[in-house]
Design a protein around this motif. Structure first.
Motif, short mmCIF file in Angstrom:
data_model
loop_
_atom_site.label_atom_id
_atom_site.label_comp_id
_atom_site.label_asym_id
_atom_site.label_seq_id
_atom_site.Cartn_x
_atom_site.Cartn_y
_atom_site.Cartn_z
N ASN A 86 0.84 -1.20 0.00
CA ASN A 86 0.00 0.00 0.00
C ASN A 86 0.88 1.25 0.00
OD1 ASN A 86 -1.74 2.21 1.15
ND2 ASN A 86 -3.25 0.55 1.15
N THR A 139 -6.99 2.71 -4.06
CA THR A 139 -7.40 3.02 -2.70
C THR A 139 -8.01 4.41 -2.63
OG1 THR A 139 -5.28 3.99 -2.06
CG2 THR A 139 -5.52 1.62 -1.79
N ASN A 176 -4.46 4.09 7.55
CA ASN A 176 -3.97 4.68 6.31
C ASN A 176 -4.03 6.20 6.32
OD1 ASN A 176 -3.43 2.19 5.08
ND2 ASN A 176 -5.55 1.97 4.46
#
Length: 380
Positions: free
Chosen positions: A140, A212, A325
């Motif tokens: 990520n 994302t 995140n």
């Protein structure tokens, strides 16, 4: 759409085949809190009815394992994946109840620092092998392993790709081949580049595609299509997830959109997508079980409305719903909001401006937008 499955090996995940000549699989993720067993079970069925071949659930700690056990018992026939978050050590507890575990290479260094990364990956592989389940290596952009960021300073994309390749090599050294890889970013262009580069290196590895924090429909759908259409048309991608900011009762729309994108690409139908490098760009993460305040979805909608007057300016605003995140993935935005249980952290790039209550942050955001416009106007 030319099928890519002949390039990738075929693996079994629960009741679903991925890679090889298997159809592309659409995934989604429960946005309910895992401890809320009834709602999570209902949403898992909701997603499966909409056509999700794999349903993902997030676990933060060992206390949630009994809930997962009950969710598994009441979701027969649904292929379940679990996101290990920042605590890979719970893998042994959750493995008996799922068909796949997902770990993030960028989170392995947080725990048991005396152990090496290969030792930790071996432990995960041993668990997967013992319980006959698959693994996703999920790289990520907001949490790239520090060792790869140090190795490729100023080149995050290379760090992402090389991290993924390295973990594939670790799997193979351990004789384990039931794994897939994902390389995700909130920027469709970076998703395109990362997956193309990885596929050129490892076309044999099944790929899970995702943008994302794609954001609110319809912009979030457009940004996702921007990446998916081009990758799928190039025969890159074996599973996909459309990550949209949606209330729980509409979460299944991610699955519907995913199937629509696959059908359109297969039929040769492509949309004319806008250039997201120009004009206002609102990035917001998909609502999932990590969201600590459901007002986050409403806030993301209001951010778009409040900043509508500045639509012509090239400004990126990131609205993130969780602590996992949120901090990292707001760093690259001109202005970032990552949302906690009671307050919203407002940032300018990686600099924190302050904490604000949900009903106070929008006026301050507008002040910062105006200030940013003025700064750029003065510079020109």
């Amino acid at each position: 759409m030319e099928q890519s499955k002949h390039k990738t090996r075929r693996i079994r995940i629960g009741g679903v085949d991925v890679g090889g000549d298997a159809p592309i699989v659409v995934q989604s993720m429960c946005a309910t809190r895992t401890m809320d067993i009834d709602k999570t079970i209902a949403q898992a069925h909701q997603l499966a009815r909409a056509g999700a071949g794999i349903v993902r659930i997030a676990l933060d700690n060992e206390k949630e394992v009994p809930a997962l056990r009950e969710i598994r018992a009441q979701t027969p026939g649904i292929t379940l994946s679990v996101d290990l978050q920042e605590n890979y050590r719970i893998a042994g507890k959750v493995a008996p109840h799922v068909d796949k575990i997902r770990y993030n290479p960028g989170h392995l260094h947080h725990i048991e620092k005396a152990k090496t990364i290969p030792q930790k990956v071996k432990w995960l592989v041993d668990i997967a092998r013992d319980h006959d389940i698959a693994i996703r290596i999920g790289v990520n952009c907001g949490s790239v392993a520090p060792s790869f960021l140090e190795k490729y300073p100023g080149d995050q994309l290379s760090a992402i790709v090389e991290s993924a390749v390295y973990h594939c090599e670790l799997m193979e050294e351990l004789g384990f081949d039931r794994f897939v890889v994902s390389l995700k970013d909130s920027d469709p262009a970076k998703v395109l580049d990362a997956n193309r580069r990885f596929s050129a290196r490892r076309s044999d590895v099944p790929l899970h595609l995702g943008v994302t924090e794609a954001g609110l429909p319809p912009d979030g759908i457009t940004k996702t299509r921007l990446a998916f259409e081009k990758l799928l048309a190039q025969s890159i991608g074996d599973t996909i997830r459309v990550s949209l900011t949606l209330p729980n009762d509409r979460k299944h729309e991610e699955v519907v959109v995913g199937h629509a994108i696959i059908a359109d690409v297969k039929a040769g139908r492509f949309i004319s997508v806008p250039d997201f490098g120009a004009g206002m760009n609102i990035i917001s993460c998909p609502s999932c079980s990590r969201v600590e305040n459901e007002k986050f979805v409403e806030l993301a909608q209001h951010v778009k409305e409040v900043t509508g007057y500045a639509a012509k300016y090239t400004i990126t605003i990131a609205v993130m719903g969780c602590r996992v995140n949120g901090p990292g993935e707001t760093d690259d935005a001109d202005l970032g909001l990552w949302c906690g249980p009671t307050t919203v952290n407002l940032k300018k790039k990686d600099r924190k401006i302050g904490n604000f209550k949900y009903n106070e942050v929008l006026p301050r955001l507008r002040v910062e937008v105006d200030r940013l416009i003025a700064e750029r106007s003065a510079a020109n």
